[in-house]
Write a protein that holds these residues in place. Structure first.
Motif, PDB file in Angstrom:
ATOM      1  N   TYR A 236     -79.087  57.418  38.885  1.00  0.00           N
ATOM      2  CA  TYR A 236     -80.449  57.811  38.475  1.00  0.00           C
ATOM      3  C   TYR A 236     -80.830  59.190  39.022  1.00  0.00           C
ATOM      4  CZ  TYR A 236     -81.160  53.063  36.807  1.00  0.00           C
ATOM      5  OH  TYR A 236     -81.052  51.881  36.117  1.00  0.00           O
TER       6      TYR A 236
ATOM      7  N   GLU B  83     -90.660  68.196  31.064  1.00  0.00           N
ATOM      8  CA  GLU B  83     -89.643  67.792  32.041  1.00  0.00           C
ATOM      9  C   GLU B  83     -88.288  67.789  31.338  1.00  0.00           C
ATOM     10  OE1 GLU B  83     -89.208  64.465  35.342  1.00  0.00           O
ATOM     11  OE2 GLU B  83     -89.320  63.556  33.359  1.00  0.00           O
TER      12      GLU B  83
ATOM     13  N   GLY C 110     -84.792  66.336  31.926  1.00  0.00           N
ATOM     14  CA  GLY C 110     -84.090  65.349  32.764  1.00  0.00           C
ATOM     15  C   GLY C 110     -85.024  64.197  33.110  1.00  0.00           C
TER      16      GLY C 110
ATOM     17  N   TYR D 193     -88.892  58.209  36.949  1.00  0.00           N
ATOM     18  CA  TYR D 193     -89.536  58.298  38.271  1.00  0.00           C
ATOM     19  C   TYR D 193     -90.414  59.559  38.372  1.00  0.00           C
ATOM     20  CZ  TYR D 193     -90.184  58.872  43.291  1.00  0.00           C
ATOM     21  OH  TYR D 193     -90.746  59.063  44.536  1.00  0.00           O
TER      22      TYR D 193
ATOM     23  N   ASP E 170     -79.693  61.030  27.254  1.00  0.00           N
ATOM     24  CA  ASP E 170     -79.174  59.661  27.406  1.00  0.00           C
ATOM     25  C   ASP E 170     -80.235  58.677  26.874  1.00  0.00           C
ATOM     26  OD1 ASP E 170     -78.607  57.089  28.463  1.00  0.00           O
ATOM     27  OD2 ASP E 170     -77.447  57.964  30.107  1.00  0.00           O
TER      28      ASP E 170
ATOM     29  N   ALA F  72     -80.973  69.284  26.147  1.00  0.00           N
ATOM     30  CA  ALA F  72     -82.013  70.173  26.668  1.00  0.00           C
ATOM     31  C   ALA F  72     -81.910  71.582  26.076  1.00  0.00           C
ATOM     32  CB  ALA F  72     -81.901  70.239  28.191  1.00  0.00           C
TER      33      ALA F  72
ATOM     34  N   ASP G 111     -78.679  69.055  33.982  1.00  0.00           N
ATOM     35  CA  ASP G 111     -77.305  69.516  34.216  1.00  0.00           C
ATOM     36  C   ASP G 111     -77.348  70.945  34.772  1.00  0.00           C
ATOM     37  OD1 ASP G 111     -74.683  70.313  34.149  1.00  0.00           O
ATOM     38  OD2 ASP G 111     -74.527  70.296  31.953  1.00  0.00           O
TER      39      ASP G 111
ATOM     40  N   TYR H 126     -79.793  78.421  29.946  1.00  0.00           N
ATOM     41  CA  TYR H 126     -81.146  78.084  29.470  1.00  0.00           C
ATOM     42  C   TYR H 126     -82.146  79.219  29.724  1.00  0.00           C
ATOM     43  CZ  TYR H 126     -79.795  73.043  29.632  1.00  0.00           C
ATOM     44  OH  TYR H 126     -79.195  71.825  29.460  1.00  0.00           O
TER      45      TYR H 126
HETATM   46  C1  LIG Z   1     -81.229  64.260  38.099  1.00  0.00           C
HETATM   47  S1  LIG Z   1     -81.468  63.196  36.703  1.00  0.00           S
HETATM   48  C2  LIG Z   1     -83.204  63.368  36.395  1.00  0.00           C
HETATM   49  C3  LIG Z   1     -84.039  62.700  37.430  1.00  0.00           C
HETATM   50  C4  LIG Z   1     -85.518  62.619  37.097  1.00  0.00           C
HETATM   51  N1  LIG Z   1     -86.083  63.933  36.886  1.00  0.00           N
HETATM   52  C5  LIG Z   1     -86.259  61.947  38.225  1.00  0.00           C
HETATM   53  O1  LIG Z   1     -86.476  62.597  39.268  1.00  0.00           O
HETATM   54  O2  LIG Z   1     -86.583  60.759  38.086  1.00  0.00           O
HETATM   55  C6  LIG Z   1     -80.763  64.186  35.426  1.00  0.00           C
HETATM   56  C7  LIG Z   1     -80.951  63.663  34.013  1.00  0.00           C
HETATM   57  O3  LIG Z   1     -80.623  64.744  33.134  1.00  0.00           O
HETATM   58  C8  LIG Z   1     -80.007  64.223  31.985  1.00  0.00           C
HETATM   59  N2  LIG Z   1     -79.208  65.291  31.365  1.00  0.00           N
HETATM   60  C9  LIG Z   1     -78.038  65.820  31.814  1.00  0.00           C
HETATM   61  N3  LIG Z   1     -77.628  66.794  30.971  1.00  0.00           N
HETATM   62  C10 LIG Z   1     -78.553  66.877  29.990  1.00  0.00           C
HETATM   63  C11 LIG Z   1     -78.693  67.704  28.835  1.00  0.00           C
HETATM   64  N4  LIG Z   1     -77.784  68.646  28.528  1.00  0.00           N
HETATM   65  N5  LIG Z   1     -79.766  67.526  28.047  1.00  0.00           N
HETATM   66  C12 LIG Z   1     -80.698  66.588  28.345  1.00  0.00           C
HETATM   67  N6  LIG Z   1     -80.628  65.777  29.419  1.00  0.00           N
HETATM   68  C13 LIG Z   1     -79.569  65.928  30.235  1.00  0.00           C
HETATM   69  C14 LIG Z   1     -79.181  63.045  32.488  1.00  0.00           C
HETATM   70  O4  LIG Z   1     -78.950  62.101  31.455  1.00  0.00           O
HETATM   71  C15 LIG Z   1     -80.040  62.506  33.632  1.00  0.00           C
HETATM   72  O5  LIG Z   1     -80.812  61.389  33.227  1.00  0.00           O
END
Ligand SMILES: C[S@@+](CC[C@H](N)C(=O)[O-])C[C@H]1O[C@@H](n2cnc3c(N)ncnc32)[C@H](O)[C@@H]1O
Length: 194
Positions: free
Chosen positions: A30, A55, A57, A62, A83, A110, A130, A137
């Protein structure tokens, strides 16, 4: 924040951390923002005039709950994750605390999402996905940020090497200024230079 919401968030973070410790697959973790980082986001959002919040990710929602709570009544948060399963978990968690109507969850890449956004569309952008893609970006991030907007980037201390290229790109951009706060995992704040 209501005590019941805070209690829910504390339990979500605790169970998420326990899950991550037992989950060797990084992509299945997570990886929620640290509590202190979430509190910083809450303070930044609640102290700004209301405006659209993005946001990047979502994970299980959370940080999205913290953002939505800070955005207040009528607040608008969009949270993007590629995801589908994680986005569905976030929907459930947001509903649990009665904040589902404040957050639009988008399942998308993203980079593609950012490319489609109009100039100056977002007042606050929380970047937490990521890290290897952040530098790519950057042109869109600075383009879609409102004139008086703010970008917050998590993990800039905990994963300094992974964001080094991004930070170099930001530092070389004379139109913005940034500061690395030592809060939580290290939250980098970026704003247009005035
Ligand atoms: C560090 S977690 C996010 C945590 C969240 N912000 C929190 O604090 O509850 C990173 C998330 O980014 C998503 N993610 C990774 N690469 C991505 C992309 N290229 N585009 C969109 N989402 C992406 C993953 O699926 C993951 O759920």
């Amino acid at each position: 924040m209501e005590a019941t919401t805070l209690k829910f968030l504390d339990e979500l973070l605790r169970s998420g951390r326990a899950h991550d410790e037992d989950e060797p697959d990084h992509d299945r973790q997570y990886r929620n923002v640290e509590r202190a980082g979430a509190e910083l986001l809450h303070l930044l959002v609640s102290g700004r005039p209301p405006g659209p919040i993005l946001e990047i990710g979502t994970s299980n929602g959370y940080s999205g709950i913290w953002l939505a709570d800070a955005a207040g009544e009528g607040g608008e948060v969009v949270s993007v994750d590629d995801d589908k399963g994680r986005s569905a978990e976030a929907a459930k968690n947001l509903a649990e605390v009665g904040l589902a109507d404040r957050v639009r969850l988008v399942v998308a890449d993203a980079g593609a999402f950012l490319r489609d956004q109009p100039d100056g569309a977002w007042d606050l952008i929380f970047l937490d996905a990521d890290r290897s893609a952040y530098a790519a970006y950057w042109p869109d991030l600075r383009r879609v940020l409102a004139g008086d907007g703010l970008i917050a980037v998590d993990n800039c201390t905990s994963h300094a090497e992974q964001v080094a290229e991004f930070r170099a790109v930001v530092d070389a951009d004379r139109d913005v200024e940034s500061v690395l706060t030592p809060v939580g995992a290290g939250v980098l704040l970026i704003a247009h230079r005035r």
